[in-house]
Enzyme design. Sequence first.
Site, PDB file in Angstrom:
ATOM      1  N   GLY A  40     -17.580  74.576  28.368  1.00  0.00           N
ATOM      2  CA  GLY A  40     -16.650  75.218  27.439  1.00  0.00           C
ATOM      3  C   GLY A  40     -16.073  74.286  26.389  1.00  0.00           C
ATOM      4  O   GLY A  40     -16.589  73.186  26.140  1.00  0.00           O
ATOM      5  N   SER A 145     -10.927  80.354  24.013  1.00  0.00           N
ATOM      6  CA  SER A 145     -10.284  80.578  22.710  1.00  0.00           C
ATOM      7  C   SER A 145     -11.115  79.971  21.597  1.00  0.00           C
ATOM      8  O   SER A 145     -12.060  79.223  21.836  1.00  0.00           O
ATOM      9  CB  SER A 145      -8.898  79.937  22.718  1.00  0.00           C
ATOM     10  OG  SER A 145      -9.024  78.541  22.940  1.00  0.00           O
ATOM     11  N   HIS A 445       7.527  47.894  42.394  1.00  0.00           N
ATOM     12  CA  HIS A 445       7.955  47.022  41.302  1.00  0.00           C
ATOM     13  C   HIS A 445       6.877  45.980  41.058  1.00  0.00           C
ATOM     14  O   HIS A 445       6.343  45.425  42.021  1.00  0.00           O
ATOM     15  CB  HIS A 445       9.269  46.333  41.681  1.00  0.00           C
ATOM     16  CG  HIS A 445       9.734  45.373  40.641  1.00  0.00           C
ATOM     17  ND1 HIS A 445      10.298  45.798  39.454  1.00  0.00           N
ATOM     18  CD2 HIS A 445       9.703  44.016  40.596  1.00  0.00           C
ATOM     19  CE1 HIS A 445      10.601  44.732  38.718  1.00  0.00           C
ATOM     20  NE2 HIS A 445      10.244  43.641  39.389  1.00  0.00           N
TER      21      HIS A 445
HETATM   22  P1  FAD Z   1     -13.081  77.506  27.221  1.00  0.00           P
HETATM   23  O1  FAD Z   1     -13.069  76.095  27.625  1.00  0.00           O
HETATM   24  O2  FAD Z   1     -12.851  77.809  25.788  1.00  0.00           O
HETATM   25  O3  FAD Z   1     -14.487  78.090  27.681  1.00  0.00           O
HETATM   26  C1  FAD Z   1     -14.895  79.361  27.385  1.00  0.00           C
HETATM   27  C2  FAD Z   1     -16.394  79.429  27.472  1.00  0.00           C
HETATM   28  O4  FAD Z   1     -16.798  80.787  27.421  1.00  0.00           O
HETATM   29  C3  FAD Z   1     -17.132  78.735  26.347  1.00  0.00           C
HETATM   30  O5  FAD Z   1     -18.099  77.868  26.868  1.00  0.00           O
HETATM   31  C4  FAD Z   1     -17.795  79.883  25.570  1.00  0.00           C
HETATM   32  O6  FAD Z   1     -19.025  79.510  24.983  1.00  0.00           O
HETATM   33  C5  FAD Z   1     -17.973  80.889  26.659  1.00  0.00           C
HETATM   34  N1  FAD Z   1     -18.090  82.283  26.208  1.00  0.00           N
HETATM   35  C6  FAD Z   1     -17.251  82.956  25.391  1.00  0.00           C
HETATM   36  N2  FAD Z   1     -17.652  84.236  25.243  1.00  0.00           N
HETATM   37  C7  FAD Z   1     -18.774  84.364  25.980  1.00  0.00           C
HETATM   38  C8  FAD Z   1     -19.640  85.450  26.248  1.00  0.00           C
HETATM   39  N3  FAD Z   1     -19.433  86.667  25.761  1.00  0.00           N
HETATM   40  N4  FAD Z   1     -20.714  85.227  27.032  1.00  0.00           N
HETATM   41  C9  FAD Z   1     -20.948  83.997  27.570  1.00  0.00           C
HETATM   42  N5  FAD Z   1     -20.139  82.952  27.367  1.00  0.00           N
HETATM   43  C10 FAD Z   1     -19.070  83.127  26.588  1.00  0.00           C
HETATM   44  N6  FAD Z   1      -6.359  71.067  27.129  1.00  0.00           N
HETATM   45  C11 FAD Z   1      -5.839  70.189  28.013  1.00  0.00           C
HETATM   46  O7  FAD Z   1      -5.341  70.617  29.060  1.00  0.00           O
HETATM   47  N7  FAD Z   1      -5.868  68.844  27.792  1.00  0.00           N
HETATM   48  C12 FAD Z   1      -6.398  68.326  26.671  1.00  0.00           C
HETATM   49  O8  FAD Z   1      -6.411  67.116  26.497  1.00  0.00           O
HETATM   50  C13 FAD Z   1      -6.933  69.210  25.706  1.00  0.00           C
HETATM   51  N8  FAD Z   1      -7.474  68.736  24.568  1.00  0.00           N
HETATM   52  C14 FAD Z   1      -8.002  69.611  23.663  1.00  0.00           C
HETATM   53  C15 FAD Z   1      -8.522  69.095  22.478  1.00  0.00           C
HETATM   54  C16 FAD Z   1      -9.055  69.942  21.536  1.00  0.00           C
HETATM   55  C17 FAD Z   1      -9.625  69.379  20.269  1.00  0.00           C
HETATM   56  C18 FAD Z   1      -9.099  71.344  21.797  1.00  0.00           C
HETATM   57  C19 FAD Z   1      -9.708  72.273  20.801  1.00  0.00           C
HETATM   58  C20 FAD Z   1      -8.572  71.863  22.955  1.00  0.00           C
HETATM   59  C21 FAD Z   1      -8.005  70.998  23.902  1.00  0.00           C
HETATM   60  N9  FAD Z   1      -7.448  71.466  25.084  1.00  0.00           N
HETATM   61  C22 FAD Z   1      -6.905  70.595  25.985  1.00  0.00           C
HETATM   62  C23 FAD Z   1      -7.426  72.895  25.414  1.00  0.00           C
HETATM   63  C24 FAD Z   1      -8.554  73.226  26.402  1.00  0.00           C
HETATM   64  O9  FAD Z   1      -9.797  72.877  25.835  1.00  0.00           O
HETATM   65  C25 FAD Z   1      -8.531  74.711  26.743  1.00  0.00           C
HETATM   66  O10 FAD Z   1      -7.254  75.066  27.220  1.00  0.00           O
HETATM   67  C26 FAD Z   1      -9.562  75.019  27.816  1.00  0.00           C
HETATM   68  O11 FAD Z   1     -10.856  74.664  27.409  1.00  0.00           O
HETATM   69  C27 FAD Z   1      -9.529  76.506  28.182  1.00  0.00           C
HETATM   70  O12 FAD Z   1     -10.474  76.764  29.166  1.00  0.00           O
HETATM   71  P2  FAD Z   1     -11.167  78.187  29.328  1.00  0.00           P
HETATM   72  O13 FAD Z   1     -12.041  78.041  30.524  1.00  0.00           O
HETATM   73  O14 FAD Z   1     -10.140  79.230  29.325  1.00  0.00           O
HETATM   74  O15 FAD Z   1     -12.036  78.396  28.020  1.00  0.00           O
END
Ligand code: FAD
Length: 466
Positions: A40, A145, A445
Site C-alpha cells: 500500500g 487514501s 541513566h
Molecule cells: P493504504 O496503505 O493506502 O493501502 C491501500 C491499498 O489498497 C493500496 O495498495 C491500493 O493500491 C489498494 N487498493 C485500493 N483500491 C483497491 C481496489 N479496488 N482493488 C484492489 N486494491 C485496491 N503513517 C504513519 O503512521 N507513519 C508515517 O511515517 C507515515 N508516513 C507517510 C508518508 C507519506 C508521504 C504518506 C503519503 C503517508 C504516510 N503515512 C504515515 C500514512 C500511511 O501511509 C497511511 O495511514 C497508511 O498507509 C494507511 O493504510 P491503509 O492500509 O488504510 O491503506
Amino acid sequence: MASYDLVVIGTGPGGYVCAIRAAQLGMKVAVVEKDATLGGTCLNVGCMPSKALLHASEMFEEAGHSFAKMGVSVPAPKLDLPAMMNFKQQGIDGNVKGVEFLMKKNKIDVLKGTGKILGAGKVEVSGDGKSETVETRNIVIATGSDIARLKGIDIDEKRIVSSTGALSLEKVPEKLLIIGAGVIGLELGSVWRRLGADVMVVEFLDRILPGMDGEVAKQFQRMLEKQGFVFKLGAKVTAVDSSGKTLQAKVEPAAGGAAETIEADVVLVCIGRVPYTEGLGLKEAGVALDNRGRVEIDAHFSTNVKGIYAIGDVVAGPMLAHKAEDEGVACAEIIAGQAGHVNYDVIPGVVYTTPEVSSVGKTEEELKQAGVAYTVGKFPFTANGRSKVNQTTDGFVKILADAKTDRVLGVHIVGREAGEMIHEACVLMEFGGSAEDLARTCHAHPTRSEAIKEAALAVGKRAIHM
Ligand code: FAD
Ligand code: NAI
C-alpha cells in the site's frame, strides 16, 4: 469459483495485517491488490520511502555540520542523489518482499487486480484484461487514501508534485514551495532542505501542525525556522503558472487581500489525504459513505451491509499506518467472534523530522475546550545530562495530568528520538497510569527518557534537575 472466509481488498498496513490475523485465527483468506507491489501507500510511497530519505538526508547534514565539532574530520560530503534514491528503493523492496513472504507463510492467496464488490459475499477481481469472481463469507475494505488535490493546480509529479513525486525528484530544487504545513510538508521539506533546497511553506491556518499541542507546534516552528524553513502562515496558494522556466505561484492571505507571486522550481501540494473508494462498486453494493466520502462503520468496523467491514485510511480517524494495523487486527478478531478492540485515546502521532515531534492523548487546547482541570509537568532537554553531552538539547517533554486523579491525559515531546520515547507514555496511558506512577518508575541513566520521568516529577513540582 474460489471461495474464502475473508477477502481483504487492499494490502496496505491495514489490509495485510488484517489478513495475517485472520489467517492466524484459522480463516481461509485472500487479499486483492491493484498495484504491482504489496504494502500500500505506507510501504511504497508513504511511511517507508519518506523515512529512508529522512535518514539519509539527516546523515548528509550531520556529516556536513555536526561531525567536525565532535572531532570527526571528514571531507565536505557530496550528494549522490541517484544513490540515495537507490538506498530508498532497496528499503521499499525489502519491506515489500517481507509482506509477500508473510502472505505465503500464512497461506494467504494474493489476487492481483482491482477488487469490485458485487454485493455481500462476492468480489470481482479484474486486471490485465482478465476478470474472476470469488465467493467469500466476509469482505474487509482496506483501500486506503489518495492525495487531496487543489482546484486549478494540476499535479504533474515532475514540477508540481504530491508526496509521491516529492519522494522521487531527479534533482534538488533550488526553491521548493510547499503548500500545507502538516506532517508531509514538514517531513519532505526537511529532506530537501537538508539536501540544499530553499524551502518555503505556505499554510492556510495561523499555525503549523494543526491537531498537535499548540505550545509544541510553536516551539517546533522556531526550530525549523532556525534550520532555514520559511513559513507563510494564514496564506493560500490560489494558482501556479507553469508556462515558464520556473513556476510562479500566486499566494494570497487566507482571509483575502492582495496576492503576491512566489517563484519556485518545484511546488509540493500536501494539504491532506482523501479516502479512496474508486472502482470498488460501493454504490451498487449499497455500502454507505459519510459526508467526507469515508466508508461509514459502526464500533465493530461493520458497514451497513452485513458481512462487509472497513478499516484504515478509508474510514474515519487519524490516517496513520499503526491505526490501520490495529484496526486490521481488531476487525479480524471480531469477524472470528472475538472481542477485538482499538483504544482510540492512545494512538501516538510522530513527525519524523529533526528534532522529532511525538504526541499521545489530549493536547492542552483539547483539555481546555472540554473543561477538564489539568496539571502540567514540563522538562527541557537542556537539563537532561545525555542530551547535554551529545549537544542535542533542543526541545522538551510536556505531560498533562488530570488535576484531581493525576491520571496522565496527554504526553507531548519535541526533541531527538521523541518518536521512540513516546511509547512508555502509551503503555502508561493504556493502563490508566498516573504521573506519579511514571515519576516512581526507575529510568536508566544517562538516557533521554529520563526527561519523561523528570516531566512526570514536574507535574508534582519536584523535578530534580531543574
Ligand atoms: P493504504 O496503505 O493506502 O493501502 C491501500 C491499498 O489498497 C493500496 O495498495 C491500493 O493500491 C489498494 N487498493 C485500493 N483500491 C483497491 C481496489 N479496488 N482493488 C484492489 N486494491 C485496491 N503513517 C504513519 O503512521 N507513519 C508515517 O511515517 C507515515 N508516513 C507517510 C508518508 C507519506 C508521504 C504518506 C503519503 C503517508 C504516510 N503515512 C504515515 C500514512 C500511511 O501511509 C497511511 O495511514 C497508511 O498507509 C494507511 O493504510 P491503509 O492500509 O488504510 O491503506
Ligand atoms: P495534514 O493534514 O497533516 O496537513 C495538511 C496541512 O495543509 C494542514 O496544516 C492544513 O491546514 C493545510 N492546508 C489545507 N488546505 C490548504 C490550502 N489550500 N493552502 C494551504 N494550506 C492548506 O496532511 P498531509 O501533510 O498532506 O498528510 C496527509 C496524511 O498523511 C496525514 O493525515 C498524516 O496523518 C499522514 N502522514 C503521516 C505521517 C507520520 O505519521 N509521520 C507522515 C506523512 C503523512
